[in-house]
Design a protein around this motif. Structure first.
Motif, PDB file in Angstrom:
ATOM      1  N   MET A   1       0.440  -1.029   0.093  1.00  0.00           N
ATOM      2  CA  MET A   1       0.118   0.386  -0.041  1.00  0.00           C
ATOM      3  C   MET A   1       1.232   1.416   0.611  1.00  0.00           C
ATOM      4  SD  MET A   1      -2.693   1.271  -0.110  1.00  0.00           S
ATOM      5  CE  MET A   1      -4.121   0.184   0.260  1.00  0.00           C
ATOM      6  N   ASN A   2       1.984   1.304   0.767  1.00  0.00           N
ATOM      7  CA  ASN A   2       2.922   1.696   0.466  1.00  0.00           C
ATOM      8  C   ASN A   2       3.017   2.644  -0.686  1.00  0.00           C
ATOM      9  OD1 ASN A   2       2.633   3.108   3.645  1.00  0.00           O
ATOM     10  ND2 ASN A   2       4.129   1.787   4.481  1.00  0.00           N
ATOM     11  N   GLU A   3       3.839   1.785  -1.222  1.00  0.00           N
ATOM     12  CA  GLU A   3       4.175   1.573  -2.750  1.00  0.00           C
ATOM     13  C   GLU A   3       2.879   2.459  -3.775  1.00  0.00           C
ATOM     14  OE1 GLU A   3       7.651   0.794  -4.069  1.00  0.00           O
ATOM     15  OE2 GLU A   3       7.794   1.078  -1.747  1.00  0.00           O
ATOM     16  N   VAL A   4       2.008   2.075  -3.595  1.00  0.00           N
ATOM     17  CA  VAL A   4       1.177   2.295  -4.299  1.00  0.00           C
ATOM     18  C   VAL A   4       0.853   4.216  -4.100  1.00  0.00           C
ATOM     19  CG1 VAL A   4      -1.325   2.433  -4.957  1.00  0.00           C
ATOM     20  CG2 VAL A   4      -0.135   0.353  -4.882  1.00  0.00           C
ATOM     21  N   MET A   5       0.787   4.030  -2.757  1.00  0.00           N
ATOM     22  CA  MET A   5       0.926   5.563  -2.508  1.00  0.00           C
ATOM     23  C   MET A   5       1.748   6.233  -2.922  1.00  0.00           C
ATOM     24  SD  MET A   5      -2.149   5.601  -1.128  1.00  0.00           S
ATOM     25  CE  MET A   5      -2.577   7.167  -0.386  1.00  0.00           C
ATOM     26  N   LYS A   6       2.742   5.693  -2.734  1.00  0.00           N
ATOM     27  CA  LYS A   6       4.476   6.300  -3.259  1.00  0.00           C
ATOM     28  C   LYS A   6       4.436   6.456  -4.801  1.00  0.00           C
ATOM     29  CE  LYS A   6       9.422   5.303  -3.388  1.00  0.00           C
ATOM     30  NZ  LYS A   6       9.948   4.394  -3.057  1.00  0.00           N
ATOM     31  N   THR A   7       4.021   5.649  -5.423  1.00  0.00           N
ATOM     32  CA  THR A   7       3.977   6.091  -6.269  1.00  0.00           C
ATOM     33  C   THR A   7       3.177   7.203  -7.294  1.00  0.00           C
ATOM     34  OG1 THR A   7       4.942   4.023  -7.138  1.00  0.00           O
ATOM     35  CG2 THR A   7       3.618   4.941  -8.844  1.00  0.00           C
ATOM     36  N   LEU A   8       1.303   7.149  -6.747  1.00  0.00           N
ATOM     37  CA  LEU A   8       0.505   8.068  -7.041  1.00  0.00           C
ATOM     38  C   LEU A   8       1.801   8.961  -7.120  1.00  0.00           C
ATOM     39  CD1 LEU A   8      -2.286   6.237  -6.089  1.00  0.00           C
ATOM     40  CD2 LEU A   8      -1.774   6.536  -8.017  1.00  0.00           C
ATOM     41  N   THR A   9       2.235   9.419  -4.948  1.00  0.00           N
ATOM     42  CA  THR A   9       2.516  10.600  -4.568  1.00  0.00           C
ATOM     43  C   THR A   9       3.817  11.341  -5.578  1.00  0.00           C
ATOM     44  OG1 THR A   9       1.923  10.011  -2.593  1.00  0.00           O
ATOM     45  CG2 THR A   9       3.759  12.618  -2.865  1.00  0.00           C
ATOM     46  N   VAL A  10       4.305  10.729  -6.363  1.00  0.00           N
ATOM     47  CA  VAL A  10       5.442  11.057  -7.258  1.00  0.00           C
ATOM     48  C   VAL A  10       4.471  11.583  -8.142  1.00  0.00           C
ATOM     49  CG1 VAL A  10       7.568  10.526  -8.513  1.00  0.00           C
ATOM     50  CG2 VAL A  10       7.169   9.894  -5.802  1.00  0.00           C
ATOM     51  N   VAL A  11       3.891  10.844  -8.753  1.00  0.00           N
ATOM     52  CA  VAL A  11       2.749  10.864  -9.804  1.00  0.00           C
ATOM     53  C   VAL A  11       2.633  12.524  -9.834  1.00  0.00           C
ATOM     54  CG1 VAL A  11       0.957  10.921 -11.307  1.00  0.00           C
ATOM     55  CG2 VAL A  11       2.982   9.003 -11.328  1.00  0.00           C
ATOM     56  N   SER A  12       1.497  12.484  -8.535  1.00  0.00           N
ATOM     57  CA  SER A  12       0.625  14.205  -8.344  1.00  0.00           C
ATOM     58  C   SER A  12       2.024  15.260  -8.641  1.00  0.00           C
ATOM     59  CB  SER A  12       0.263  13.830  -7.350  1.00  0.00           C
ATOM     60  OG  SER A  12      -1.245  12.766  -7.688  1.00  0.00           O
ATOM     61  N   VAL A  13       2.853  14.688  -7.811  1.00  0.00           N
ATOM     62  CA  VAL A  13       4.262  16.212  -7.634  1.00  0.00           C
ATOM     63  C   VAL A  13       5.123  16.205  -9.452  1.00  0.00           C
ATOM     64  CG1 VAL A  13       6.642  16.558  -7.130  1.00  0.00           C
ATOM     65  CG2 VAL A  13       4.733  15.408  -5.047  1.00  0.00           C
ATOM     66  N   PHE A  14       4.679  15.615  -9.717  1.00  0.00           N
ATOM     67  CA  PHE A  14       5.610  15.698 -11.418  1.00  0.00           C
ATOM     68  C   PHE A  14       4.390  16.677 -12.157  1.00  0.00           C
ATOM     69  CE2 PHE A  14       7.552  11.605 -11.893  1.00  0.00           C
ATOM     70  CZ  PHE A  14       8.733  12.230 -11.135  1.00  0.00           C
ATOM     71  N   PHE A  15       2.883  16.682 -11.790  1.00  0.00           N
ATOM     72  CA  PHE A  15       2.165  17.833 -12.545  1.00  0.00           C
ATOM     73  C   PHE A  15       1.638  18.799 -11.772  1.00  0.00           C
ATOM     74  CE2 PHE A  15       1.562  13.439 -14.812  1.00  0.00           C
ATOM     75  CZ  PHE A  15       1.354  13.708 -16.074  1.00  0.00           C
ATOM     76  N   MET A  16       2.170  18.722 -11.086  1.00  0.00           N
ATOM     77  CA  MET A  16       1.686  20.096  -9.702  1.00  0.00           C
ATOM     78  C   MET A  16       2.292  21.267 -10.360  1.00  0.00           C
ATOM     79  SD  MET A  16       2.101  18.816  -5.609  1.00  0.00           S
ATOM     80  CE  MET A  16       1.840  20.907  -5.215  1.00  0.00           C
ATOM     81  N   PRO A  17       3.441  21.392 -10.740  1.00  0.00           N
ATOM     82  CA  PRO A  17       4.250  22.803 -11.220  1.00  0.00           C
ATOM     83  C   PRO A  17       3.227  22.919 -12.409  1.00  0.00           C
ATOM     84  CG  PRO A  17       5.866  21.029 -11.590  1.00  0.00           C
ATOM     85  CD  PRO A  17       4.345  20.286 -10.181  1.00  0.00           C
ATOM     86  N   LEU A  18       2.914  22.041 -13.915  1.00  0.00           N
ATOM     87  CA  LEU A  18       2.428  21.608 -14.583  1.00  0.00           C
ATOM     88  C   LEU A  18       1.570  22.566 -14.977  1.00  0.00           C
ATOM     89  CD1 LEU A  18       4.234  18.559 -16.396  1.00  0.00           C
ATOM     90  CD2 LEU A  18       5.075  20.364 -16.058  1.00  0.00           C
ATOM     91  N   THR A  19       0.090  22.180 -13.618  1.00  0.00           N
ATOM     92  CA  THR A  19      -1.282  22.929 -13.425  1.00  0.00           C
ATOM     93  C   THR A  19      -1.235  23.804 -13.283  1.00  0.00           C
ATOM     94  OG1 THR A  19      -1.475  20.310 -13.196  1.00  0.00           O
ATOM     95  CG2 THR A  19      -2.940  22.043 -12.574  1.00  0.00           C
ATOM     96  N   PHE A  20      -0.505  24.837 -12.410  1.00  0.00           N
ATOM     97  CA  PHE A  20       0.102  25.382 -12.279  1.00  0.00           C
ATOM     98  C   PHE A  20       0.565  26.333 -13.130  1.00  0.00           C
ATOM     99  CE2 PHE A  20       3.374  29.412 -10.942  1.00  0.00           C
ATOM    100  CZ  PHE A  20       2.256  30.205  -9.848  1.00  0.00           C
ATOM    101  N   ILE A  21       1.489  26.177 -13.956  1.00  0.00           N
ATOM    102  CA  ILE A  21       1.515  26.980 -15.041  1.00  0.00           C
ATOM    103  C   ILE A  21       0.321  26.910 -15.982  1.00  0.00           C
ATOM    104  CG2 ILE A  21       2.933  26.710 -17.229  1.00  0.00           C
ATOM    105  CD1 ILE A  21       5.085  25.703 -15.914  1.00  0.00           C
ATOM    106  N   VAL A  22      -0.116  25.978 -16.060  1.00  0.00           N
ATOM    107  CA  VAL A  22      -0.974  25.617 -16.985  1.00  0.00           C
ATOM    108  C   VAL A  22      -2.571  26.476 -16.643  1.00  0.00           C
ATOM    109  CG1 VAL A  22      -3.835  23.850 -18.187  1.00  0.00           C
ATOM    110  CG2 VAL A  22      -1.004  24.002 -17.853  1.00  0.00           C
ATOM    111  N   GLY A  23      -2.808  26.681 -15.240  1.00  0.00           N
ATOM    112  CA  GLY A  23      -3.530  27.063 -14.863  1.00  0.00           C
ATOM    113  C   GLY A  23      -3.756  28.753 -14.604  1.00  0.00           C
ATOM    114  N   VAL A  24      -1.612  29.368 -14.739  1.00  0.00           N
ATOM    115  CA  VAL A  24      -1.347  30.570 -14.454  1.00  0.00           C
ATOM    116  C   VAL A  24      -2.413  31.399 -16.340  1.00  0.00           C
ATOM    117  CG1 VAL A  24       0.047  32.316 -14.851  1.00  0.00           C
ATOM    118  CG2 VAL A  24       0.023  31.193 -13.381  1.00  0.00           C
TER     119      VAL A  24
END
Length: 356
Positions: A292-315
């Motif tokens: 479960m920790n590995e799954v959550m870790k993967t989802l967290t990493v993927v989310s962090v990857f797209f956070m700055p991209l989402t910010f730029i798109v939002g701006v």
């Protein structure tokens, strides 16, 4: 503290002899061995009256009874030995725990014989009872089995010292044969548990946890069966100290002390196996948590990857007129390039930090 619950069972009056086991279709059969160092007489398939006349009190007598449905025969045996109805009731009531009872000149001993069921995780239980009195040993089995076949062969072939010894030594041999079934059952359970532990290291299927709990129940059942046997065998040692009960010769008490040591070894082994199952259960839950920790870790990493991209798109998705980049000829491609290199940079940074 565990709450003790009352288990409702079938009530059987002490004066009413009734077999409560599951082998109700097994006919009652008898076999009598009368022997000493020089002679052996074997009788079977006769009425109890015929076998009674074959009993010779100057020799060792072993009456073995298969099938407990014919309570009339059980009553005849009890009357012949002057056994109390309570003893006969305990022979027929298979829900009773293992116990030892000394009543006047009769020694009563009942024991649970346990064996694994083939191609199953269940354990088969059969009650075997003994009455020892004045050179006569009577054994009661719920059904015909080969627990004592090797002992019969030793008597027939005069192998070992069984023909030189009395009925108390024969009781020791029969109890030892029954206790061997505990070793067989524990060994079979251990093989299954070892295979189960190996599976928990490669799989996190929920059925493995169910199997672990099933084998834990089996070991606890074995433990509950051996503890009263251990206590009963220890009680025989107190008979030696009291020097009152004469059915067991002084030289033969050491054999029953060996059985007591065996019961202690069995309990120690069961405790070890229960500890192994506890470790397997903990490992299973740890593996589940790690997965479960590995799954959550993967989802967290993927989310962090797209956070700055989402910010730029939002701006650049805001509808303000005074946004110079909106009017650049290559603004769109520049922003895409920035987003791409930002993504690649974050991937290499996370890998350098060993976060995935």
């Amino acid at each position: 503290m565990r709450k003790i619950r009352y288990k409702k069972g079938k009530k059987v009056a002490p004066s009413l002899l009734e077999y409560t086991g599951i082998h109700k279709d097994v006919p009652t059969q008898m076999q009598l061995f009368v022997y000493d160092a020089d002679e052996l007489t074997e009788c079977s398939d006769g009425s109890f009256d015929q076998l009674e006349h074959a009993v010779n009190l100057s020799k060792t007598n072993w009456l073995n009874i298969h099938g407990l449905n014919n309570t009339r025969i059980i009553k005849q045996v009890g009357d012949f030995l002057h056994a109390d109805n309570f003893m006969l009731g305990d022979i027929l009531n298979t829900t009773k725990r293992t116990k030892l009872e000394e009543y006047h000149d009769i020694l009563f001993f009942n024991i649970k014989s346990l064996l694994p069921i083939e191609n199953s995780d269940n354990i088969n239980a059969e009650q075997i009872s003994f009455l020892l009195k004045n050179g006569i040993l009577t054994s009661f089995q719920e059904k015909k089995s080969d627990f004592f076949s090797h002992i019969r062969e030793r008597i027939r072939t005069h192998s070992g010292i069984v023909r030189e010894k009395k009925a108390d030594y024969l009781l020791y041999l029969l109890l030892d044969a029954v206790m061997e079934n505990f070793y067989i059952t524990i060994e079979t359970e251990e093989d299954k548990v070892e295979e189960l532990i190996n599976l928990t290291k490669t799989s996190t299927k929920l059925i493995l946890l169910e199997q672990i709990e099933k084998h834990r129940d089996n070991f606890n059942f074995l433990k509950r069966s051996i503890i009263p046997l251990r206590d009963s065998l220890y009680s025989i040692k107190s008979m030696k100290d009291d020097n009152v009960f004469n059915a067991i010769e002084q030289d033969n008490y050491s054999f029953f002390e060996r059985l007591h040591q065996k019961s202690l070894e069995l309990l120690e082994q069961i405790e070890y196996d229960l500890t192994s199952l506890e470790g397997a259960s903990n490992y299973f839950f740890s593996a589940q948590s790690h997965k479960m920790n590995e799954v959550m870790k993967t989802l967290t990493v993927v989310s962090v990857f797209f956070m700055p991209l989402t910010f730029i798109v939002g701006v650049y998705g805001m509808n303000f007129d005074n946004m110079p980049e909106l009017h650049w000829q290559y603004g769109y491609f520049i922003i895409l390039a920035i987003m791409f290199f930002l993504f690649i940079g974050m991937v290499y940074y996370f890998k350098w930090k060993k976060w995935y």
